[in-house]
Motif scaffolding. Structure first.
Motif, PDB file in Angstrom:
ATOM      1  N   ALA A 105      -7.587  -2.954   6.396  1.00 38.72           N
ATOM      2  CA  ALA A 105      -8.199  -2.625   7.688  1.00 38.72           C
ATOM      3  C   ALA A 105      -9.293  -3.628   8.038  1.00 38.72           C
ATOM      4  O   ALA A 105      -9.427  -4.047   9.198  1.00 38.72           O
ATOM      5  CB  ALA A 105      -8.765  -1.209   7.650  1.00 38.72           C
ATOM      6  N   LEU A 106     -10.075  -4.034   7.038  1.00 38.53           N
ATOM      7  CA  LEU A 106     -11.145  -4.996   7.282  1.00 38.53           C
ATOM      8  C   LEU A 106     -10.579  -6.350   7.693  1.00 38.53           C
ATOM      9  O   LEU A 106     -11.091  -7.000   8.616  1.00 38.53           O
ATOM     10  CB  LEU A 106     -12.002  -5.132   6.022  1.00 38.53           C
ATOM     11  N   LEU A 107      -9.511  -6.790   7.046  1.00 37.80           N
ATOM     12  CA  LEU A 107      -8.876  -8.057   7.414  1.00 37.80           C
ATOM     13  C   LEU A 107      -8.392  -8.015   8.857  1.00 37.80           C
ATOM     14  O   LEU A 107      -8.519  -8.994   9.597  1.00 37.80           O
ATOM     15  CB  LEU A 107      -7.707  -8.357   6.473  1.00 37.80           C
ATOM     16  N   GLY A 108      -7.825  -6.886   9.263  1.00 38.26           N
ATOM     17  CA  GLY A 108      -7.360  -6.753  10.643  1.00 38.26           C
ATOM     18  C   GLY A 108      -8.495  -6.704  11.640  1.00 38.26           C
ATOM     19  O   GLY A 108      -8.356  -7.168  12.780  1.00 38.26           O
ATOM     20  N   LEU A 109      -9.643  -6.148  11.230  1.00 40.39           N
ATOM     21  CA  LEU A 109     -10.779  -6.001  12.142  1.00 40.39           C
ATOM     22  C   LEU A 109     -11.271  -7.345  12.656  1.00 40.39           C
ATOM     23  O   LEU A 109     -11.597  -7.487  13.842  1.00 40.39           O
ATOM     24  CB  LEU A 109     -11.921  -5.257  11.440  1.00 40.39           C
ATOM     25  N   PHE A 166      -5.951   2.601  -3.822  1.00 39.47           N
ATOM     26  CA  PHE A 166      -6.799   2.980  -2.695  1.00 39.47           C
ATOM     27  C   PHE A 166      -7.548   1.786  -2.107  1.00 39.47           C
ATOM     28  O   PHE A 166      -7.671   1.660  -0.890  1.00 39.47           O
ATOM     29  CB  PHE A 166      -7.798   4.060  -3.135  1.00 39.47           C
ATOM     30  N   TRP A 167      -8.053   0.894  -2.963  1.00 41.97           N
ATOM     31  CA  TRP A 167      -8.899  -0.200  -2.485  1.00 41.97           C
ATOM     32  C   TRP A 167      -8.175  -1.087  -1.471  1.00 41.97           C
ATOM     33  O   TRP A 167      -8.813  -1.694  -0.594  1.00 41.97           O
ATOM     34  CB  TRP A 167      -9.375  -1.070  -3.644  1.00 41.97           C
ATOM     35  N   PHE A 168      -6.846  -1.182  -1.586  1.00 42.97           N
ATOM     36  CA  PHE A 168      -6.085  -2.115  -0.761  1.00 42.97           C
ATOM     37  C   PHE A 168      -6.175  -1.764   0.722  1.00 42.97           C
ATOM     38  O   PHE A 168      -6.289  -2.665   1.573  1.00 42.97           O
ATOM     39  CB  PHE A 168      -4.617  -2.126  -1.216  1.00 42.97           C
ATOM     40  N   LYS A 221      -2.889 -13.728  -2.791  1.00 45.86           N
ATOM     41  CA  LYS A 221      -3.368 -13.665  -4.162  1.00 45.86           C
ATOM     42  C   LYS A 221      -3.263 -12.268  -4.776  1.00 45.86           C
ATOM     43  O   LYS A 221      -3.169 -12.145  -6.001  1.00 45.86           O
ATOM     44  CB  LYS A 221      -4.830 -14.146  -4.219  1.00 45.86           C
ATOM     45  N   VAL A 222      -3.279 -11.220  -3.959  1.00 49.82           N
ATOM     46  CA  VAL A 222      -3.288  -9.868  -4.526  1.00 49.82           C
ATOM     47  C   VAL A 222      -1.947  -9.151  -4.391  1.00 49.82           C
ATOM     48  O   VAL A 222      -1.732  -8.123  -5.039  1.00 49.82           O
ATOM     49  CB  VAL A 222      -4.397  -8.994  -3.894  1.00 49.82           C
ATOM     50  N   VAL A 223      -1.045  -9.685  -3.557  1.00 48.36           N
ATOM     51  CA  VAL A 223       0.274  -9.068  -3.387  1.00 48.36           C
ATOM     52  C   VAL A 223       1.303  -9.897  -4.150  1.00 48.36           C
ATOM     53  O   VAL A 223       1.332 -11.123  -4.009  1.00 48.36           O
ATOM     54  CB  VAL A 223       0.660  -8.985  -1.898  1.00 48.36           C
ATOM     55  N   PRO A 224       2.143  -9.278  -4.968  1.00 49.67           N
ATOM     56  CA  PRO A 224       3.166 -10.031  -5.703  1.00 49.67           C
ATOM     57  C   PRO A 224       4.066 -10.829  -4.759  1.00 49.67           C
ATOM     58  O   PRO A 224       4.315 -10.411  -3.629  1.00 49.67           O
ATOM     59  CB  PRO A 224       3.966  -8.937  -6.423  1.00 49.67           C
TER      60      PRO A 224
END
Length: 390
Positions: free
Chosen positions: A211-215, A204-206, A319-322
């Motif tokens: 959305a925040l990164l896109g904002l 869920f956190w992703f 860093k968070v995506v394989p």
């Protein structure tokens, strides 16, 4: 660390330069090409709107296909050749249907090339220690050169040269990617496909973070859509408007040049904070800039509002995506930016008709909301980054 040829980073830089040269011709000048073919403004708007929606949907889907087949380089090659084929339709006589097919097809098939290129560049940086930002800055250089070339050729008699150069840039992108070595799979990925729910896409956190990164990028919506119109409404000469756009891109290049050293001192959320604070200042003061010097100073902040936001976002996803799914992750970021920018453009258009200042105040408010949200999201982001680096 995997050893790759010393000139790989130069070829990745060339990949960005070729792709963005084509994009720098397509984005500003193909509406003119459509107009020269007798397409009305309303029809041009419909084509661009439909193409934007299709592009947003296509980016994560086509990027995911490349990841699933483990064929990122081949995918970029194929997409580039097909993209050149769509633009080649402009050589044929035809009206709205042909032009719409060419434009929308090109926008769809080229959508995954940037996220896949970003994924390859980030893997190169991880495997060789190369500076991602210094590779990426050549995309900005290519975009500026295309703007200059397109400005010279923006006449009905030379529109065919814009088409030809766009085709050449698309093919060059494919040929450059052929020269890149195949990257080895990261067998150390902690988030294996065999671990149900381990992928960040299933957590869920992703999605709020995405959305925040896109904002932060979407806070440019009012500027991209109405910046030139606003400047013209206050009688800024067209030549000065061109200079103001160029100042922004030069500032972006300058940040990319030194970003590698900055990243040694600051983690990705700090880049996002810097972008958000700069956006609050830039868009909050934008309507008050009455002199060219003041406008130019605000344009320098583009290095932070765009450059820092981009570097922070791609670094977090890296860093968070394989590694295997990095193309999909970057494609999802592109979709997040696109959806929120489209919403911002629609709202800004309505506000601009009421008062040309209002869209920029809205962008400043959105940046402020992003900074507040980042205060709460940063610990989550740092926790997951730390988990990957542990």
């Amino acid at each position: 660390m995997t050893d790759l040829p010393n000139n790989v980073s130069a070829r990745v830089a060339a990949l960005f330069a070729c792709h963005f040269f084509g994009f720098g011709l397509f984005l500003p000048f193909f509406p003119l090409v459509l107009e020269f073919r007798g397409i009305s403004a309303a029809e041009i708007g419909f084509i661009l709107g439909a193409g934007t929606i299709a592009r947003i949907a296509a980016s994560p889907l086509l990027s995911n296909i490349a990841d699933r087949t483990d064929q990122r380089r081949l995918s970029i090659l194929v997409y580039s050749i097909i993209g050149a084929g769509f633009i080649s339709l402009f050589y044929l006589p035809g009206g709205l249907l042909l032009a719409g097919t060419a434009m929308i097809g090109y926008m769809v098939i080229k959508a995954p090339i940037l996220p896949l290129s970003d994924a390859y560049a980030l893997d190169t940086a991880r495997n060789t220690g190369a500076d991602y930002a210094r590779m990426r800055l050549w995309g900005s250089v290519g975009f500026v050169l295309a703007n200059l070339a397109g400005g010279v050729l923006a006449a009905e008699s030379t529109a065919w040269l814009i088409v030809t150069l766009t085709i050449a840039a698309s093919l060059a992108t494919g040929f450059v990617v052929l020269s890149l070595p195949r990257q080895q799979k990261d067998t150390g990925d902690k988030l294996s496909d065999l671990e149900p729910g381990a992928s960040p896409f299933a957590q869920f956190w992703f999605w709020p973070v995405l959305a925040l990164l896109g904002l932060f990028q979407a806070t440019h919506a009012a500027f991209y859509g109405f910046g030139t119109l606003y400047w013209r409404s206050i009688d800024v000469p067209d030549f000065n408007i061109g200079l103001l756009w160029a100042i922004g891109v030069v500032a972006e290049i300058a940040l990319f040049t030194i970003a590698g050293k900055l990243s040694l001192r600051f983690d990705p959320p700090v880049f996002l904070f810097a972008a958000g604070l700069a956006a609050i200042v830039r868009w909050g003061l934008f309507p008050f800039a009455g002199s060219f010097l003041f406008m130019g100073a605000l344009q320098v902040l583009h290095g932070l509002t765009f450059g820092a936001a981009h570097l922070g976002a791609v670094a977090i996803l890296a860093k968070v995506v394989p590694q295997r799914w990095s193309g999909t992750g970057q494609g999802l970021l592109t979709a997040s930016i696109g959806i929120q920018t489209a919403i911002g453009l629609a709202v800004s258009g309505a506000l601009f008709q009421q008062d040309p200042h209002l869209p920029f105040y809205l962008m400043a408010a959105a940046a402020l909301a992003g900074c507040v949200a980042l205060v709460f999201a940063a610990p989550v982001i740092r926790r997951h980054i730390g988990r990957e680096e542990a």
